[in-house]
Every structure is written in structure tokens, then in C-alpha cells.
Design an enzyme around this catalytic site. Structure first.
Site, PDB file in Angstrom:
ATOM      1  CB  SER A  86     -10.369  -1.422  -4.462  1.00  0.00           C
ATOM      2  OG  SER A  86      -9.598  -0.730  -5.421  1.00  0.00           O
ATOM      3  CE  LYS A 113      -0.261   0.030   5.050  1.00  0.00           C
ATOM      4  NZ  LYS A 113      -1.119  -0.013   6.238  1.00  0.00           N
ATOM      5  CE  LYS A 126      -2.770   6.615  -1.656  1.00  0.00           C
ATOM      6  NZ  LYS A 126      -3.869   6.733  -0.682  1.00  0.00           N
TER       7      LYS A 126
END
Length: 608
Positions: free
Chosen positions: A399, A360, A402
Site C-alpha cells: 500500500s 501509482k 496516500k
């Protein structure tokens, strides 16, 4: 008021006293033939009051039901008194024989109610006494929660406070009094009132307050030198069940961002999770572990916690076991290893899969695009295809915002992951869903822990751009909404979580400094470092052509016209991406990934 047996005995004694008053008034002060009635009446009153539960009524929450219950109980006692008189012959020589039970009932009812009202006198300033060393206190919020906090303080449940007044922005409440204590003004008046009354404690009792209101209160209070404490939003859901003061805590960053709490109906989630074999990838991570915590109470037949880091998997496994919540099945496995992952699916046959495993960190993934692709893209492909191959009922992809108009590798990998799920939707019995949301507070390596550590080190705090904004949500709320969203999706739909208003990172940094009792720019410097590679000033939750459809849960929306990518075309592109990763050409992988994520190589196909 005393509770339990003490209350029951007090009610009985008051009833016997009412009997003697009734004898004096109805039969004459010198009438002694009535006195033997006191013994039987005591037994009757004790039994009736225990049966009706009058001793269980709270003087703090005395209401119409409690008053009617006392009236009925004392009436029953009076009727039984008349029966005893008729059977025993007590008072037969007295004219108007049955005046005495009526007078007994009147005084017994009045006495029991008066005792309950009197128990509240010590909650009124001047009746209960004050602690000479008590701290002058303001209660922010003149509503129900504020009134409950006031009563708890004046009952002595929490010593050391002297409530000087209330604060409320409702102008109609100004100059009113609550239990004799005035509403002194609004939020903007806090600094002046603190100085005027030498306030040492500010207690915020507005559990339903939005982040915007909390920010106003915090900014008005933070420079006064008074200690500021706040009721968390959970207090709004439990205020009728437990005291408020034990819930009071120091101001936290979540308070500045929160939305009003909503009771979540878990019945939909239980329908698809209860009794099923559930697997969570990335189960040791920030989101994954919270998913595990929230899935366990829903009653899955088994809960498989899968992660590649043994320590994080061990921690969540031990947490659930040690607290007696659940006995999950811990599995150490890397989602990038398709063969090992397939063996896990073959062994455990999960029916519901939450795919939370992902890299991430934006700058880190920007520097390591191949690893980002292997984990976020091919890890998703492996998990989704294994779900289809082994007959999973539902697959939910976690999700990120981004993934919308991605400007970095991390976002592009998550967008391609969404495309994979959409391409598989409708091709098997496995229902597919995607849940998209913004930043979460407190996750490992995220913004708030970094800024907090910088404050602990004396600064400076580093912010990349003065106008940068982000959407934020707490980890528990995000996990809760992911589970809720899974109940609605089956055809590759994208669900968007309500993130509230975007927050300026600069303001967040300044508020964090104030929470530590420091002054931004004076005690702690904030340094602008410049935007990092792949970083955007503002994030988006949806594409321009993704209109939203509200669902039953107001915090979840569904994208109406979700596009779908042809599976065969996408699979061919993924084979090419895999080949580039094997060649180890970072720039080539990055370039091809961005083309794929933006749909330039694969035009979307509208859903039927």
C-alpha cells in the site's frame, strides 16, 4: 608485509638469523660447532610457521591474537631446537647449553613482530613517498572508516591522493593526529580549508552518517570546486571484509535521505518463504521486481513473476537467469482479468502472494478514475479472493501513504484496497497483511528521475509548491521491509515502514542541482507550477486513531487497532462501484470512490 610463501620464507630466514645471533651471544662468536643446526632449524621453522599460519596475519590489522600466535610459534621452534640439540649433541661442549634456544626464541619473536610493524611504515607520511602529481585530499570522518581509507591511500592501493588532513565534528579530535596527519576542523570549516590547502578531493568516510549529516557535508563541500565522493552505507557492514576505496562513489540523492544501515535477520522471512511457491503481482514494476530479487535468495520452491507488461517481466526474468540467481516462472497476466488470474492460481497454486500491481501516478489516475479503480481496487479484490479460493497461506498487499486521508483517486483506490484485505482477514486460512509506506527513490516516472532529466535538459526544474514535503525510501530497503513485514502479519494488520523525516521537495531539487556541479537559481531555474489535481502538500503515514506498536525490527511498526470492514457490506458497495465503472461515468465513479474510501458509506467494525 609480503603475504603467502614470501612471508613464510621471510619468517624462516629471520629465525635462522636469530639463531646465529644467539650463537654469538650464548656460545661465542668463534663457536662453529653450532652452525650445522641452521639446516634442521630452517625446516622446523618453516613447518611450524606454516602450521600456525603466521604468514596469514595481516600487518594492517595486527592484533593481540596475531602477536600471541607469533610468540607461540617461535616458542615451539625454540623448544624443538633444544630437542634437536639433545638428540644430535650439537653444542654439548658449551656451558649453559640451553641459553642458545632461549636467546633464539627472544630474537626470532622480536624479529617477526618488527617485520610486521615495519611493513606499516610506508603508510606513514614521509616513509612511503608521495606522488608529485597527487591531488590534495581531505577525509571527512576521523573514525575507523576514515582511518582505513587513509591507510589504503598511503599504501598506494589508490594512487593520486595526498591526504592533507581529516575533518570531524567531534571537537575532542581537533588538533589530534592520525598516523601523523592532523584533524583540521569540523564540517563547517570545509570551505575555508579547501581554499587554504588547495583541496581537489573530498572523501567522505562516514558510512553510518544520517541523511541530515550528509546534507550538511554536501552543502559545505558542493560550492568548493573539489570533487566530492562518499562511502555508501553498505560500507558499514563490510568494512572488515573488503577495502573501502573501491566503494567510494559520487554523491547520490540516496545519501541525503538515508538512515543508518541495519543488518536484517532474514530467518523470519525464510520461515514463511523458504520452500514455498511464491507469486509476485506487478513483478516487472519497480517494487515488484525488487521484491523478486530479494525473495529469490530466500529459497522459494518456485517464484512466479506476474505482470501485464511483457517487456518488464522479460527483463527481470532474464536478469535472474543470466546472473545465475534463480529461474523464475514468468507469467503475463492482467490482475483486472479475474478469470485469467484464477487460471494462474489454479495452475501454480502459490502459497505466498505479494500484491504489488498498481497504478501509482496521482495526476494520471485523477484524470482516469475508472482505470484506477479497475486496476487498484478490483485487481486487489481478484488477487485476494483468488488467494483465499486456492488456499494461499499468506497474502501481502503493498500500500501507500496516500491511502491515509486520501485526497485523490489514486490514494482512495489504495485505501479501498486496504479495506478489501481487512474485510477478508479471518474469513479463511489465508493470512492477510498490509504494508504501507511513502515514496521510493528511482522508481519509473517518480520525482528524482524527472528532476534529473530536467537538469540534463538545462532546466527549469518544476516544483509544485515551495513547502511540499514527501517521505522517501530506497527501493531495495522498501522491498526488504515488505518481505520482513510479511512474517508478522496474518489478521489484516497494517504495517508502517519507518520513512525517516519528511523531505522538502524544494531542498531536494536544489541538492540535485548542486550534485551536477551547478548553482540553483543561477545555472538552473526552479519553477513553481502550482499544486496538481489531487495533490497534498504533506503526506501522512497513519490516521489519527492508528497508534503504532514497535516490532523486533526497529524500522517496522504495526497499527494497534486496525479497523475491519464487514465483508458483505463492502462487497455490495464494490458491486455498485463496478456498475458505475461499466456505465463509464467518470465523475460518478470518483465521487462514490471517495465516499467509500473515507468510510462514510461503510462504518468500520472493530476487530475482536
Amino acid at each position: 608485509m609480503a603475504t603467502g610463501w614470501r612471508s613464510l620464507i621471510l619468517d624462516t630466514v629471520l629465525t635462522v638469523i636469530a639463531l646465529f645471533v644467539a650463537i654469538a651471544l650464548g656460545a661465542g662468536p668463534s663457536e662453529t660447532t653450532w652452525w650445522p643446526l641452521a639446516g634442521p632449524l630452517s625446516v622446523v621453522a618453516l613447518g611450524v610457521y606454516a602450521w600456525r599460519g603466521t604468514h596469514r596475519s595481516s600487518s594492517r590489522h595486527l592484533g593481540v591474537f596475531d602477536i600471541l600466535n607469533v610468540a607461540l610459534a617461535t616458542l615451539i621452534v625454540a623448544v624443538l631446537q633444544a630437542v634437536i640439540q639433545a638428540v644430535t649433541g650439537v653444542g654439548n661442549q658449551t656451558p649453559d647449553l640451553y641459553r642458545v634456544p632461549i636467546i633464539t626464541w627472544t630474537f626470532a619473536f622480536s624479529g617477526l613482530i618488527a617485520a610486521r610493524v615495519a611493513a606499516n611504515f610506508r603508510e606513514i607520511p614521509g616513509f612511503g613517498g608521495t606522488d608529485a602529481g597527487a591531488a590534495n585530499t581531505l577525509i571527512v570522518g576521523a573514525g575507523d572508516a576514515g582511518e582505513i581509507v587513509f591507510r589504503e591511500l598511503n599504501r598506494g592501493a589508490e594512487g593520486g591522493y595526498r591526504v592533507v588532513g581529516f575533518i570531524d565534528d567531534d571537537a575532542e579530535k581537533h588538533n589530534l593526529r592520525i598516523h601523523g596527519t592532523p584533524v583540521l576542523g569540523g564540517i563547517d570549516d570545509i570551505p575555508a580549508l579547501v581554499k587554504q590547502h588547495d583541496i581537489k578531493e573530498i572523501l567522505i568516510a562516514i558510512p553510518s552518517a544520517s541523511g541530515e549529516v550528509n546534507r550538511r557535508i554536501f552543502k559545505a563541500s558542493s560550492g568548493t570546486g573539489a570533487r566530492v565522493r562518499n562511502l555508501p552505507s553498505i560500507a558499514m557492514l563490510v568494512y572488515s571484509e573488503r577495502p573501502m576505496m573501491p566503494l567510494m562513489r559520487a554523491f547520490q540523492v540516496e545519501d541525503l535521505l538515508r538512515r543508518a544501515p541495519v543488518r536484517t535477520d532474514s530467518s523470519r522471512a525464510k520461515e514463511y518463504v523458504g520452500g514455498e511457491r511464491v507469486l509476485v503481482t506487478g513483478g516487472g514494476g519497480s517494487i515488484g521486481s525488487e521484491l523478486v530479487r530479494q525473495l529469490a535468495p530466500l529459497g522459494p520452491a518456485s517464484l512466479i513473476v506476474l505482470g501485464k507488461g511483457e517487456n518488464s517481466v522479460f527483463e527481470i526474468d532474464r536478469e535472474l537467469r543470466d546472473n545465475g540467481i534463480y529461474q523464475p516462472t514468468p507469467v503475463v497476466c492482467d490482475v483486472r482479468d479475474a478469470q485469467s488470474l484464477d487460471m494462474v492460481f489454479k495452475q501454480h497454486l502459490p502459497r505466498v502472494v505479494f500484491h504489488a500491481a498498481a497504478h501509482k501516478h496521482v495526476p494520471l489516475m485523477e484524470a482516469n478514475p475508472i482505470e484506477a479503480v479497475r486496476n487498484n481496487v478490483f485487481g486487489t479484490l481478484n488477487a485476494a479472493e483468488a488467494s483465499v479460493r486456492h488456499g494461499a497461506h499468506k497474502f501481502i498487499l503493498v500500500s501507500t501513504d496516500k491511502a491515509v486521508n486520501p485526497g485523490n483517486v489514486m490514494g482512495a483506490t489504495k485505501r479501498v484496497a486496504e479495506m478489501i484485505v481487512q474485510s477478508l482477514a479471518g474469513r479463511s486460512e489465508t493470512g492477510m497483511a498490509i504494508v504501507r509506506f511513502g515514496n521510493v527513490l528511482g522508481s519509473r516516472g517518480s520525482l528524482v528521475p524527472i528532476l534529473t532529466r530536467q537538469i540534463a535538459n538545462g532546466g527549469p526544474l518544476t516544483v509544485t509548491h515551495p513547502d511540499m514535503t514527501r517521505y522517501f525510501m530506497t527501493i531495495p530497503e522498501a522491498a526488504q521491509l515488505i518481505v520482513q513485514s510479511g512474517a508478522f502479519g496474518n489478521q489484516g494488520e497494517i504495517f508502517i515502514l519507518d520513512m525517516g523525516q519528511a523531505v522538502r521537495i524544494m531542498e531536494l531539487a536544489e541538492d540535485l542541482i548542486r550534485m551536477h556541479g551547478l548553482v540553483p537559481g543561477q545555472d538552473i531555474e526552479i519553477k513553481i507550477t502550482g499544486i496538481r489535481p489531487g495533490e497534498k502538500i504533506h503526506e501522512e503515514l497513519t490516521y489519527a486513531d492508528e497508534p503504532l506498536e514497535p516490532l523486533e525490527d526497529p524500522r517496522i511498526s504495526r497499527v494497534q487497532n486496525t479497523g475491519r470492514v464487514d465483508h458483505q457490506s463492502l462487497r455490495a458497495a464494490l458491486d455498485e462501484l463496478d456498475r458505475l465503472c461499466d456505465e463509464g461515468i467518470q465523475d460518478a465513479v470518483r465521487a462514490f470512490l471517495m465516499e467509500l474510501a473515507w468510510g462514510r458509506a461503510l462504518p468500520p467494525v472493530a476487530l475482536d
